[in-house]
Design a protein around this motif. Structure first.
Motif, PDB file in Angstrom:
ATOM      1  N   ALA A  21       0.809  -1.220   0.000  1.00 42.25           N
ATOM      2  CA  ALA A  21       0.000   0.000   0.000  1.00 42.25           C
ATOM      3  C   ALA A  21       0.845   1.274   0.000  1.00 42.25           C
ATOM      4  CB  ALA A  21      -0.947   0.011   1.195  1.00 42.25           C
ATOM      5  N   ARG A  22       2.164   1.141   0.150  1.00 42.78           N
ATOM      6  CA  ARG A  22       3.050   2.309   0.046  1.00 42.78           C
ATOM      7  C   ARG A  22       3.613   2.483  -1.365  1.00 42.78           C
ATOM      8  NH1 ARG A  22       5.098   5.677   3.563  1.00 42.78           N
ATOM      9  NH2 ARG A  22       7.111   5.881   2.529  1.00 42.78           N
ATOM     10  N   ALA A  23       3.229   1.603  -2.258  1.00 38.88           N
ATOM     11  CA  ALA A  23       3.748   1.676  -3.626  1.00 38.88           C
ATOM     12  C   ALA A  23       3.415   3.026  -4.251  1.00 38.88           C
ATOM     13  CB  ALA A  23       3.163   0.549  -4.470  1.00 38.88           C
ATOM     14  N   ALA A  24       4.385   3.609  -4.930  1.00 41.28           N
ATOM     15  CA  ALA A  24       4.196   4.900  -5.583  1.00 41.28           C
ATOM     16  C   ALA A  24       3.283   4.747  -6.796  1.00 41.28           C
ATOM     17  CB  ALA A  24       5.545   5.466  -6.024  1.00 41.28           C
ATOM     18  N   TYR A  25       2.623   5.850  -7.165  1.00 40.02           N
ATOM     19  CA  TYR A  25       1.753   5.826  -8.344  1.00 40.02           C
ATOM     20  C   TYR A  25       2.531   5.329  -9.563  1.00 40.02           C
ATOM     21  CZ  TYR A  25      -1.185   8.943  -5.502  1.00 40.02           C
ATOM     22  OH  TYR A  25      -1.942   9.493  -4.497  1.00 40.02           O
ATOM     23  N   SER A  26       3.767   5.805  -9.692  1.00 35.05           N
ATOM     24  CA  SER A  26       4.582   5.446 -10.862  1.00 35.05           C
ATOM     25  C   SER A  26       4.903   3.957 -10.878  1.00 35.05           C
ATOM     26  CB  SER A  26       5.876   6.262 -10.868  1.00 35.05           C
ATOM     27  OG  SER A  26       6.586   6.083  -9.655  1.00 35.05           O
ATOM     28  N   GLU A  27       5.141   3.385  -9.704  1.00 40.72           N
ATOM     29  CA  GLU A  27       5.452   1.958  -9.608  1.00 40.72           C
ATOM     30  C   GLU A  27       4.263   1.117 -10.054  1.00 40.72           C
ATOM     31  OE1 GLU A  27       6.609  -1.308  -6.131  1.00 40.72           O
ATOM     32  OE2 GLU A  27       6.799   0.857  -5.720  1.00 40.72           O
ATOM     33  N   ILE A  28       3.078   1.480  -9.591  1.00 42.29           N
ATOM     34  CA  ILE A  28       1.864   0.755  -9.979  1.00 42.29           C
ATOM     35  C   ILE A  28       1.590   0.961 -11.467  1.00 42.29           C
ATOM     36  CG2 ILE A  28      -0.636   0.570  -9.630  1.00 42.29           C
ATOM     37  CD1 ILE A  28      -0.172   1.463  -6.732  1.00 42.29           C
ATOM     38  N   ALA A  29       1.784   2.194 -11.941  1.00 39.64           N
ATOM     39  CA  ALA A  29       1.542   2.514 -13.354  1.00 39.64           C
ATOM     40  C   ALA A  29       2.418   1.670 -14.272  1.00 39.64           C
ATOM     41  CB  ALA A  29       1.788   3.999 -13.592  1.00 39.64           C
ATOM     42  N   THR A  30       3.675   1.499 -13.889  1.00 40.86           N
ATOM     43  CA  THR A  30       4.603   0.706 -14.695  1.00 40.86           C
ATOM     44  C   THR A  30       4.145  -0.747 -14.780  1.00 40.86           C
ATOM     45  OG1 THR A  30       6.474   2.124 -14.094  1.00 40.86           O
ATOM     46  CG2 THR A  30       6.991  -0.078 -14.902  1.00 40.86           C
ATOM     47  N   LYS A  31       3.701  -1.303 -13.645  1.00 34.13           N
ATOM     48  CA  LYS A  31       3.244  -2.695 -13.628  1.00 34.13           C
ATOM     49  C   LYS A  31       1.988  -2.894 -14.473  1.00 34.13           C
ATOM     50  CE  LYS A  31       5.071  -4.247  -9.166  1.00 34.13           C
ATOM     51  NZ  LYS A  31       4.732  -4.814  -7.849  1.00 34.13           N
ATOM     52  N   LEU A  32       1.096  -1.899 -14.435  1.00 37.68           N
ATOM     53  CA  LEU A  32      -0.183  -2.040 -15.131  1.00 37.68           C
ATOM     54  C   LEU A  32      -0.180  -1.438 -16.529  1.00 37.68           C
ATOM     55  CD1 LEU A  32      -2.665  -1.307 -12.178  1.00 37.68           C
ATOM     56  CD2 LEU A  32      -1.653  -3.477 -12.907  1.00 37.68           C
ATOM     57  N   LYS A  53     -11.408   1.956   2.822  1.00 31.33           N
ATOM     58  CA  LYS A  53     -11.805   2.644   4.057  1.00 31.33           C
ATOM     59  C   LYS A  53     -10.609   3.275   4.745  1.00 31.33           C
ATOM     60  CE  LYS A  53     -14.282   2.081   8.394  1.00 31.33           C
ATOM     61  NZ  LYS A  53     -15.151   3.244   8.153  1.00 31.33           N
ATOM     62  N   THR A  54      -9.523   2.510   4.852  1.00 24.42           N
ATOM     63  CA  THR A  54      -8.319   3.031   5.497  1.00 24.42           C
ATOM     64  C   THR A  54      -7.125   2.177   5.119  1.00 24.42           C
ATOM     65  OG1 THR A  54      -7.361   3.714   7.616  1.00 24.42           O
ATOM     66  CG2 THR A  54      -8.553   1.642   7.606  1.00 24.42           C
ATOM     67  N   PHE A  55      -5.942   2.764   5.183  1.00 23.99           N
ATOM     68  CA  PHE A  55      -4.700   2.020   4.990  1.00 23.99           C
ATOM     69  C   PHE A  55      -4.128   1.669   6.358  1.00 23.99           C
ATOM     70  CE2 PHE A  55      -5.053   4.567   1.105  1.00 23.99           C
ATOM     71  CZ  PHE A  55      -4.813   3.611   0.133  1.00 23.99           C
ATOM     72  N   PHE A  56      -3.345   0.587   6.423  1.00 29.24           N
ATOM     73  CA  PHE A  56      -2.704   0.257   7.691  1.00 29.24           C
ATOM     74  C   PHE A  56      -1.330  -0.375   7.467  1.00 29.24           C
ATOM     75  CE2 PHE A  56      -5.223  -3.491   6.599  1.00 29.24           C
ATOM     76  CZ  PHE A  56      -4.361  -4.556   6.875  1.00 29.24           C
ATOM     77  N   GLU A 192      -0.182   6.655   9.379  1.00 30.22           N
ATOM     78  CA  GLU A 192      -0.441   6.973   7.965  1.00 30.22           C
ATOM     79  C   GLU A 192       0.517   6.176   7.078  1.00 30.22           C
ATOM     80  OE1 GLU A 192      -0.978  11.177   6.904  1.00 30.22           O
ATOM     81  OE2 GLU A 192      -0.757  11.628   9.032  1.00 30.22           O
ATOM     82  N   PRO A 193       0.143   4.994   6.642  1.00 28.68           N
ATOM     83  CA  PRO A 193       1.048   4.141   5.866  1.00 28.68           C
ATOM     84  C   PRO A 193       1.569   4.749   4.568  1.00 28.68           C
ATOM     85  CG  PRO A 193      -0.788   2.880   6.685  1.00 28.68           C
ATOM     86  CD  PRO A 193      -1.102   4.307   6.985  1.00 28.68           C
ATOM     87  N   ARG A 194       0.791   5.632   3.935  1.00 31.06           N
ATOM     88  CA  ARG A 194       1.232   6.204   2.655  1.00 31.06           C
ATOM     89  C   ARG A 194       1.900   7.576   2.821  1.00 31.06           C
ATOM     90  NH1 ARG A 194       0.349   4.167  -2.084  1.00 31.06           N
ATOM     91  NH2 ARG A 194       0.264   6.191  -3.114  1.00 31.06           N
ATOM     92  N   ILE A 195       2.218   7.933   4.024  1.00 32.88           N
ATOM     93  CA  ILE A 195       2.865   9.209   4.264  1.00 32.88           C
ATOM     94  C   ILE A 195       4.227   9.257   3.568  1.00 32.88           C
ATOM     95  CG2 ILE A 195       3.931   8.416   6.426  1.00 32.88           C
ATOM     96  CD1 ILE A 195       3.542  11.226   7.536  1.00 32.88           C
ATOM     97  N   ALA A 196       4.561  10.396   2.978  1.00 33.27           N
ATOM     98  CA  ALA A 196       5.818  10.553   2.266  1.00 33.27           C
ATOM     99  C   ALA A 196       6.983  10.698   3.242  1.00 33.27           C
ATOM    100  CB  ALA A 196       5.765  11.781   1.355  1.00 33.27           C
ATOM    101  N   ALA A 197       8.153  10.271   2.806  1.00 34.97           N
ATOM    102  CA  ALA A 197       9.350  10.385   3.652  1.00 34.97           C
ATOM    103  C   ALA A 197       9.629  11.831   4.009  1.00 34.97           C
ATOM    104  CB  ALA A 197      10.545   9.761   2.947  1.00 34.97           C
ATOM    105  N   THR A 198       9.335  12.749   3.083  1.00 31.36           N
ATOM    106  CA  THR A 198       9.560  14.171   3.359  1.00 31.36           C
ATOM    107  C   THR A 198       8.664  14.672   4.489  1.00 31.36           C
ATOM    108  OG1 THR A 198       7.995  14.659   1.560  1.00 31.36           O
ATOM    109  CG2 THR A 198      10.347  14.749   1.034  1.00 31.36           C
ATOM    110  N   GLU A 199       7.424  14.164   4.522  1.00 34.60           N
ATOM    111  CA  GLU A 199       6.490  14.559   5.578  1.00 34.60           C
ATOM    112  C   GLU A 199       6.927  13.978   6.920  1.00 34.60           C
ATOM    113  OE1 GLU A 199       3.361  16.345   7.556  1.00 34.60           O
ATOM    114  OE2 GLU A 199       4.123  16.720   5.526  1.00 34.60           O
ATOM    115  N   ILE A 200       7.403  12.730   6.917  1.00 31.02           N
ATOM    116  CA  ILE A 200       7.903  12.127   8.158  1.00 31.02           C
ATOM    117  C   ILE A 200       9.079  12.938   8.688  1.00 31.02           C
ATOM    118  CG2 ILE A 200       8.988  10.085   9.184  1.00 31.02           C
ATOM    119  CD1 ILE A 200       7.465   8.365   7.211  1.00 31.02           C
ATOM    120  N   ALA A 201       9.959  13.359   7.777  1.00 26.03           N
ATOM    121  CA  ALA A 201      11.120  14.161   8.175  1.00 26.03           C
ATOM    122  C   ALA A 201      10.682  15.464   8.847  1.00 26.03           C
ATOM    123  CB  ALA A 201      11.990  14.449   6.958  1.00 26.03           C
TER     124      ALA A 201
END
Length: 325
Positions: A21-32, A53-56, A192-201
């Motif tokens: 669930a942390r996969a980037a949009y680009s990563e999923i886009a490439t696979k699909l 409903k929610t990510f975990f 927040e499982p999809r939180i960006a590394a920049t936001e965590i920083a």
């Protein structure tokens, strides 16, 4: 929007997110083999329509000495206001990791984070004292082992013989010692499982490079077992089945786990210590698919069964593997 109105691409995106669930949009886009913007738009729609409903974040609780358990509660006839009062109490309690609303012989179940029986007893006593007049019955079961599998049914796929198991209660010989910075990053990811590394920083005061290293460390040391999501049980059929056998032998236990591991609708299997031997979370696109699972299970295990208790899940008000952080 009903899940039955989703297009094929939506199911494929959900399947990829279920794997990570942390996969980037680009990563999923490439696979699909679609554009990054298409993936983002479809994901935004899935969230907006509350299909997701929610990510975990799946955390290996055993590393912290946490003893997971479920308390199944049957209520006396209560008003909507009183029921919501109970839910609100559990939502605000920092020791409560999970709250699930259901229909059946139980009205809800929840999990308390505790490292020893005394901690758990203290929290349960508070709950009982406040709501004793509303409680008709209760059952407490402790987790012995967990098996968390992928949503292969979304793509009508058969499970592999040995599917990936992201069970979060995995006893390990050596505990991983975490530093303060590790806990800070883990706390952000748990919330927040999809939180960006920049936001965590920004939230933790760590550098982005440190955050990225900490995430990699938490994943590689199996503190974080993965990232997934909950689908809205009002849009997809969710049942928690409680199973008790007359006698549970090792061979029978192995058969149950193998049966669930190879059935695409069985997502989460827990071996319990307590009145029930197992709980099986069954997720299906419709009730017919669910009935097929039940019929197959009973055909295989009816001669061993003592009780088979299905609960229809109606809501997941709370899920956080590390609520104390």
């Amino acid at each position: 929007m009903s899940i039955n109105k989703l297009v094929t691409l939506d199911y494929k995106i959900l399947y990829e997110l279920d794997g990570n669930a942390r996969a980037a949009y680009s990563e999923i886009a490439t696979k699909l083999k679609v554009s990054k913007q298409t993936v983002k738009n479809r994901m935004d729609k899935l969230i907006e329509d509350k299909i997701i409903k929610t990510f975990f974040t799946i955390v290996n609780e055993d590393n912290f000495g946490i003893k997971p358990l479920h308390i199944f509660v049957a209520l006396n006839k209560v008003s909507t206001e009183k029921y919501q009062e109970i839910i609100d109490y559990l939502l605000k309690n920092k020791k409560v990791a999970q709250v699930t609303a259901c229909e059946g012989i139980y009205d809800l179940y929840f999990g308390i984070v505790g490292r020893n029986p005394e901690e758990i007893d203290k929290e349960l006593s508070k709950f009982y004292e406040q709501f004793s007049e509303l409680i008709k019955d209760k059952k407490i079961v402790f987790f012995i082992d967990t098996h968390l599998y992928g949503r292969d049914y979304l793509l009508n796929k058969k499970r592999s013989i040995i599917p990936i198991n992201r069970g979060f209660h995995k006893p390990s010989k050596e505990k991983v010692v975490l530093k303060e910075a590790d806990f800070k990053v883990l706390g952000c990811l748990s919330a927040e499982p999809r939180i960006a590394a920049t936001e965590i920083a920004q939230r933790t005061g760590l550098t982005v490079q440190t955050v990225i290293k900490k995430i990699k460390f938490l994943e590689e040391s199996h503190i974080i077992m993965g990232y997934s999501f909950l689908l809205d049980p009002l849009k997809i059929v969710n049942h928690q089945i409680l199973v008790e056998f007359a006698v549970l032998t090792k061979d029978l236990e192995k058969k149950v786990v193998t049966f669930c591991a190879t059935n695409a609708n069985a997502l989460f299997v827990v071996k319990f210590l307590g009145e029930f031997n197992f709980s099986i979370l069954v997720e299906s696109l419709d009730h017919e698919e669910y009935r097929e699972f039940v019929n197959e299970f009973k055909k295989e295990f009816s001669i061993y069964l003592k009780s088979f208790v299905p609960l229809l899940i109606t809501d997941y008000p709370k899920l956080n593997f590390m609520p104390e952080l």
